[in-house]
Enzyme design. Structure first.
Site, short mmCIF file in Angstrom:
data_model
loop_
_atom_site.label_atom_id
_atom_site.label_comp_id
_atom_site.label_asym_id
_atom_site.label_seq_id
_atom_site.Cartn_x
_atom_site.Cartn_y
_atom_site.Cartn_z
CB CYS A 48 16.31 6.19 12.38
SG CYS A 48 16.74 7.72 11.52
CD GLU A 99 16.21 8.41 16.04
OE1 GLU A 99 15.61 9.34 15.46
OE2 GLU A 99 17.26 7.93 15.60
#
Length: 135
Positions: free
Chosen positions: A36, A112
């Site tokens: 992230c 992600e």
């Protein structure tokens, strides 16, 4: 925020991170979270050249391509390295846990990427959203 619909990609990634921490240890948690931070930093850098004064995402881009957040990415990398060294030792590729660590990080990267794909998809829906907000 109260009317926002939580998208499947958001659910998948956030639950994966939570499960990683609950079912594993700190190393599992940081391996799930690191993509992230790295993703935001990398996208910020890639968009840096396209930002101009008054750009609708100028503040966002400047935040994530800026020195402060880029240093966060470096620190997250150091934290991953430290967690591996502390829990696995100086030769982590020889650990029986190595393959699982790679799987956890790779799955987090995939989730992600799907999260960012959700944003691109939402941007292409335009008027079809009928004012519904997504998170």
């Amino acid at each position: 925020m109260f009317n926002a619909k939580e998208e499947l990609e958001t659910i998948a990634y956030t639950r994966y991170v939570l499960d990683s921490g609950l079912q594993g240890d700190f190393l599992d948690l940081i391996l799930a979270l690191a993509p992230c931070a790295f993703g935001y930093g990398e996208i910020g850098l890639r968009l840096k050249e396209s930002v101009y004064e008054g750009h609708p995402y100028e503040k966002w881009i400047n935040t994530y391509c800026g020195d402060a957040f880029q240093e966060v990415c470096v620190e997250v990398g150091r934290l991953v390295d430290m967690a591996i060294s502390t829990r696995i030792g100086d030769n982590p590729t020889q650990s029986p846990r190595w393959a699982k660590m790679q799987e956890r990080f790779t799955k987090a990267v995939e989730l992600e990427a799907e999260f960012w794909g959700m944003g691109l998809r939402a941007g292409n829906q335009g008027a079809g959203n009928k004012g519904e907000k997504h998170a």
